[in-house]
Design an enzyme around this catalytic site. Structure first.
Site, PDB file in Angstrom:
ATOM      1  N   LYS A   1      -5.355  -7.671 -12.036  1.00 50.01           N
ATOM      2  CA  LYS A   1      -6.245  -7.942 -11.091  1.00 50.01           C
ATOM      3  C   LYS A   1      -7.503  -6.821 -11.101  1.00 50.01           C
ATOM      4  O   LYS A   1      -7.240  -5.619 -10.880  1.00 50.01           O
ATOM      5  CB  LYS A   1      -5.672  -8.062  -9.931  1.00 50.01           C
TER       6      LYS A   1
ATOM      7  N   LYS B   1     -10.652  -2.071  -6.742  1.00 49.33           N
ATOM      8  CA  LYS B   1     -11.430  -0.577  -6.657  1.00 49.33           C
ATOM      9  C   LYS B   1     -10.498   0.556  -6.881  1.00 49.33           C
ATOM     10  O   LYS B   1     -10.682   1.345  -7.668  1.00 49.33           O
ATOM     11  CB  LYS B   1     -11.712  -0.351  -5.026  1.00 49.33           C
TER      12      LYS B   1
ATOM     13  N   LYS C   1       0.865  -1.238   0.078  1.00 46.62           N
ATOM     14  CA  LYS C   1      -0.080   0.061  -0.038  1.00 46.62           C
ATOM     15  C   LYS C   1       0.888   1.088   0.027  1.00 46.62           C
ATOM     16  O   LYS C   1       0.639   2.362  -0.772  1.00 46.62           O
ATOM     17  CB  LYS C   1      -0.860   0.059   1.191  1.00 46.62           C
TER      18      LYS C   1
HETATM   19  P1  ADP Z   1      -9.837  -4.308  -3.711  1.00 43.55           P
HETATM   20  O1  ADP Z   1      -8.673  -4.768  -4.337  1.00 43.55           O
HETATM   21  O2  ADP Z   1     -10.747  -3.924  -4.756  1.00 43.55           O
HETATM   22  O3  ADP Z   1      -9.764  -2.998  -2.783  1.00 43.55           O
HETATM   23  P2  ADP Z   1     -10.252  -5.517  -1.079  1.00 43.55           P
HETATM   24  O4  ADP Z   1      -8.909  -5.714  -0.990  1.00 43.55           O
HETATM   25  O5  ADP Z   1     -11.100  -4.691  -0.454  1.00 43.55           O
HETATM   26  O6  ADP Z   1     -10.745  -5.066  -2.755  1.00 43.55           O
HETATM   27  O7  ADP Z   1     -10.934  -7.281  -1.254  1.00 43.55           O
HETATM   28  C1  ADP Z   1     -11.975  -7.615  -0.314  1.00 43.55           C
HETATM   29  C2  ADP Z   1     -11.829  -9.027  -0.838  1.00 43.55           C
HETATM   30  O8  ADP Z   1     -12.261  -9.490  -2.160  1.00 43.55           O
HETATM   31  C3  ADP Z   1     -10.668  -9.851  -0.205  1.00 43.55           C
HETATM   32  O9  ADP Z   1     -11.108 -11.076   0.340  1.00 43.55           O
HETATM   33  C4  ADP Z   1     -10.072  -9.968  -1.525  1.00 43.55           C
HETATM   34  O10 ADP Z   1      -9.355 -11.037  -1.716  1.00 43.55           O
HETATM   35  C5  ADP Z   1     -11.201 -10.140  -2.809  1.00 43.55           C
HETATM   36  N1  ADP Z   1     -10.863  -9.742  -3.944  1.00 43.55           N
HETATM   37  C6  ADP Z   1     -10.591  -8.518  -4.295  1.00 43.55           C
HETATM   38  N2  ADP Z   1     -10.468  -8.309  -5.497  1.00 43.55           N
HETATM   39  C7  ADP Z   1     -10.439  -9.622  -6.158  1.00 43.55           C
HETATM   40  C8  ADP Z   1     -10.165 -10.207  -7.558  1.00 43.55           C
HETATM   41  N3  ADP Z   1      -9.883  -9.278  -8.536  1.00 43.55           N
HETATM   42  N4  ADP Z   1     -10.193 -11.427  -7.680  1.00 43.55           N
HETATM   43  C9  ADP Z   1     -10.569 -12.409  -6.537  1.00 43.55           C
HETATM   44  N5  ADP Z   1     -10.598 -11.929  -5.357  1.00 43.55           N
HETATM   45  C10 ADP Z   1     -10.714 -10.400  -5.010  1.00 43.55           C
END
Ligand code: ADP
Ligand code: TRP
Length: 323
Positions: free
Chosen positions: A188, A191, A110
């Site tokens: 990947k 958000k 991060k």
């Molecule tokens: P972001 O990367 O969008 O900020 P988060 O880190 O808040 O998402 O992830 C919330 C949950 O969703 C976690 O358990 C994460 O492993 C899953 N997740 C997020 N993006 C993906 C993705 N592209 N593929 C599979 N799982 C995901």
């Protein structure tokens, strides 16, 4: 056996969040005792606008309820309705060496992406460990990126159990079959990368976004490789196995344009999420009912947390007035 997981209200939930996390949370509610919570304290590390945090917290609740989280089965609550987690995070930090936090890959990633390095961001794993341990959770269903956090939780539980006495259960992470879900640019889906397909976007803009997925320039008549195509990667996550096989054949045979696959993907998306729009709108029109769900979830969760905190305080000698 207790299953527990949390999702941060740090942005609009997308297809990656659904397939990687939410879907298995909702499926598990029929098989195990499930605790699912909205990790709003965690989001304070990235969301610094009160109005936005309130709105995102509500949106995550609506998304889960719309997709079928059943408050009669699962215990669904906001993290901040059980403030004891912050107390436990502090206590865990006092038995944990700095080295553990310094190894945290999520913190390093991060900061490398430009987030300001607050103490809260560094301390994040202690709060997540507290979330898990305070409910004596056995299984934590998460995406692969959370593996280290669950390992840290086991470490912190062991440090406490060894320093004082055995209060905590060591949890196990559980991963589902979904690979990393790609976004419209092939990276990947996230958000923060601007490449997400939102769960409850309006149908037209969502279809437009799907039609804009990046593909290579293989001409229509040429055979195409499904294994390197983002459209196919998403299609196979939403289509049934027979349809997936048929698309694979069409890709390899040539004579198919990416536009055909994209159109079908937009349809499949609508078929999967469209029917839940109404449920979402219905919950959204009844904010008091949503609040009731979260309040009664919190009461159940807090009773468990308070019993565990009683043992924790006893074990380490923290005295509080009888309540
Ligand atoms: P972001 O990367 O969008 O900020 P988060 O880190 O808040 O998402 O992830 C919330 C949950 O969703 C976690 O358990 C994460 O492993 C899953 N997740 C997020 N993006 C993906 C993705 N592209 N593929 C599979 N799982 C995901
Ligand atoms: N860190 C998790 C994520 O970003 C969210 C989370 C907070 C969590 N506390 C948790 C997940 C406890 C599982 C268990 O996805």
């Amino acid at each position: 056996m207790r299953v527990l997981s949390g999702v941060q209200p740090s942005g609009t939930l997308h297809l990656g969040n659904y397939l990687g996390a939410m879907k298995q949370h909702i499926e598990l509610q029929t098989q195990q005792e499930c605790y699912i919570f909205i990790a709003n304290y965690h989001s304070l590390t990235t969301v610094h606008d009160a109005e936005r945090l309130r709105a995102l917290t509500r949106d995550v609740a609506l998304d889960y309820l719309a997709m079928g989280l059943d408050p009669q089965r699962a215990v669904f609550f906001r993290q901040s309705d059980v403030p004891e987690v912050c107390e436990l995070a502090w206590i865990l930090s006092t038995v944990t060496g700095m080295g553990l936090f310094e190894r945290g890959t999520s913190y390093k990633d991060k900061v490398a992406r430009g987030l300001p390095s607050s103490v809260g961001l560094f301390f994040y794993p202690a709060l997540m460990a507290a979330d898990i341990l305070i409910y004596r959770s056995h299984v934590v269903p998460v995406g692969r990126d959370q593996t280290q956090h669950v390992e840290f939780t086991r470490d912190m539980a062991t440090y406490f159990n060894e320093r004082y006495r055995s209060v905590f259960i060591l949890p196990e992470a559980r991963f589902n079959e979904a690979p990393v879900v790609p976004g419209v640019d092939g990276q990947k889906m996230s958000k923060s990368y601007g490449n997400a397909i939102d769960l409850f976007g309006d149908p037209k803009p969502t279809a437009k976004r799907i039609m804009g997925i990046k593909t290579d320039s293989t001409p229509v008549d040429q055979p195409k490789d499904p294994s390197t195509c983002t459209v196919f990667a998403l299609l196979r996550l939403l289509a049934d196995p027979a349809e997936t096989q048929e698309w694979e054949r069409r890709y390899r045979a040539g004579g198919m344009g990416y536009g055909d696959a994209k159109k079908r993907l937009a349809e499949l998306y609508e078929l999967r999420f469209g029917p839940h729009r109404e449920a979402r709108a219905s919950w959204a029109s009844r904010p008091d009912d949503v609040e009731d769900v979260l309040r009664s979830g919190a009461a159940r969760a807090r009773a468990t947390a308070q019993a565990v905190m009683h043992d924790v305080r006893e074990a380490c000698g923290i005295v509080v007035a009888r309540r």
